[in-house]
Scaffold this active site. Sequence first.
Site, PDB file in Angstrom:
ATOM      1  N   CYS A 376     126.675  -2.597 137.011  1.00 41.97           N
ATOM      2  CA  CYS A 376     127.162  -4.200 137.225  1.00 41.97           C
ATOM      3  C   CYS A 376     128.739  -4.399 136.909  1.00 41.97           C
ATOM      4  CB  CYS A 376     126.264  -5.267 137.136  1.00 41.97           C
ATOM      5  SG  CYS A 376     125.943  -6.657 137.927  1.00 41.97           S
ATOM      6  N   HIS A 500     122.814  -2.124 141.299  1.00 39.81           N
ATOM      7  CA  HIS A 500     121.745  -1.555 139.351  1.00 39.81           C
ATOM      8  C   HIS A 500     120.494  -0.671 139.985  1.00 39.81           C
ATOM      9  CE1 HIS A 500     122.664  -4.717 136.665  1.00 39.81           C
ATOM     10  NE2 HIS A 500     122.626  -5.345 137.621  1.00 39.81           N
ATOM     11  N   GLU A 502     118.808   1.905 138.524  1.00 36.94           N
ATOM     12  CA  GLU A 502     118.342   1.607 137.435  1.00 36.94           C
ATOM     13  C   GLU A 502     116.346   1.264 138.247  1.00 36.94           C
ATOM     14  OE1 GLU A 502     120.290  -0.480 136.833  1.00 36.94           O
ATOM     15  OE2 GLU A 502     120.075  -2.082 135.877  1.00 36.94           O
TER      16      GLU A 502
END
Length: 531
Positions: A376, A500, A502
Amino acid sequence: MKYIVITGGVMSGLGKGITSASIGRILVDMGYRVVPIKIDPYINIDAGTMNPFQHGEVFVLKDGTEVDLDLGHYERFIDVELTGEHNITTGKIYRLVIQKERAGEYLGQTVQIIPHVTDEIKAWIRNVAKKNNADICLIEVGGTVGDIESMPFLEAIRQIHNEEKEEDFLLVHVTLVPIDLNGEQKTKPTQHSVKELRELGLHPDVIVGRCKERLKDSTKRKISLFCNVPVEAVISNEDVEDIYEVPLIFKREKLDLYISKKLRLSYKEENGRWVEFVNRLKSLREDVAIAIVGKYVDVRDAYLSIREALRHAGVENGCRVNCIWVDCEDLEKIGDVVFEVDGILVPGGFGKRGAEGKIRAIKYARENNIPFLGICFGFQLAIVEFARNVAGIKDANSSEIAETENPVIDLLPEQRGVKELGGTMRLGEEKIILKPGTVAHRLYRKEVIYERHRHRYEVNSSYISLLERQGLVFSGFSESNLAEIIELPSHKFFFATQFHPEFKSRPLSPSPAFLGFVKAALDYKKSKNKN
Ligand code: GLN
């Protein structure tokens, strides 16, 4: 529908979220369909406007709802994908009630917490449970029993208990069992918090005692006697090295058996994949060191999902990932820096403070051929760095950081008029198309992927072809043609994403982006050792 409600006593920060997620896990392992709901009694509509310094990271769900990090634990432990309806806040409930009042739906009645607010809470819970077609609805009530904010929610829970059959409702109360100076496990705080629960008309079926060490039988017997629960319903939840061990602790304590008995579910043997994961996690031999360069490095949970995603990828690659936390503001101040690490990760972030420090870390990774993952803001700054130092656009910047003639990262026209902060970023899951033959394509092994977003600024498309001519590859685009991934083919591993990754990483299915990064770090470490 069966309801399992989890409340907390004595104090916050006991790990109630992990306890709830772990209960979810043991039920999933028996083959049941579980739908979790987190109740956050604060007045905010969502966690999007909350400072990571206070609350840790903001987790983003598939539909773009910004939530408390506990929902991340749920997704990772239970292996489900949640949406905004799985998170209830006081703000959301009151907004509904006030909208109805303004619309005249209460037909002249005085609108009150009981029954109007509690009815709204109950309806929300039951709708979500039904819609998700679950066997068991798991409800975690945030905060501590006795807090003013959580009263309407506990009252709604009391009513649900009253309205459901005895075998369809189970209340788990999580408390603290401290150890005194003589090494004795103390049960008084637990007794007090159960008393507080009783005053609200609720009685625990199971008590989970959080303690530094395993609860002794004598402690369990005492809690059982004073709190009026059977001994086998007093569950030890002692500190463990790793949060992923908690479901195994609960199995050792036979909590799965007890829940099955109480809720009249048939007990089924687990499938074993979780145990296997934990065993692998605990027997890792290799190590890699990853520098995480961010602004909130002092807050343990500010980068929680990134830390977890690195760990998942580590287990898959057979290595433990040691995170080296680097404060990007420090990097702006000091002279020459040397990163003695196997990989550098620049995570998401906002604002000008520390941005030049992050750019410096990216430059270091690029010039020294050290595996790099940018996420990001880390992606945006990697483009700024490349534009400045490779493409020679000296004043290239993001317009979030400074006004410039060359805003390589800029606001889209539709974001320009936005004044409200809550829920107005580009949020949630979107389709991304990958270019065949790129690192992205090799990692994901697909041409179309879905990943989650949380940002306002975008790559300025008028610079893309110029940057590409200098060797930067844009390997993924959204359907609306926004740049999503960059990579550098001349580099060992230089990979950054606007999204993102994650948020979608799970212990049993790690994120491809993190897998590639950790593998590159491990290879890099091995190649260093050879030389
Ligand atoms: N500040 C950047 C933006 O708003 C990046 C946000 C982030 O890293 N989550 O676009």
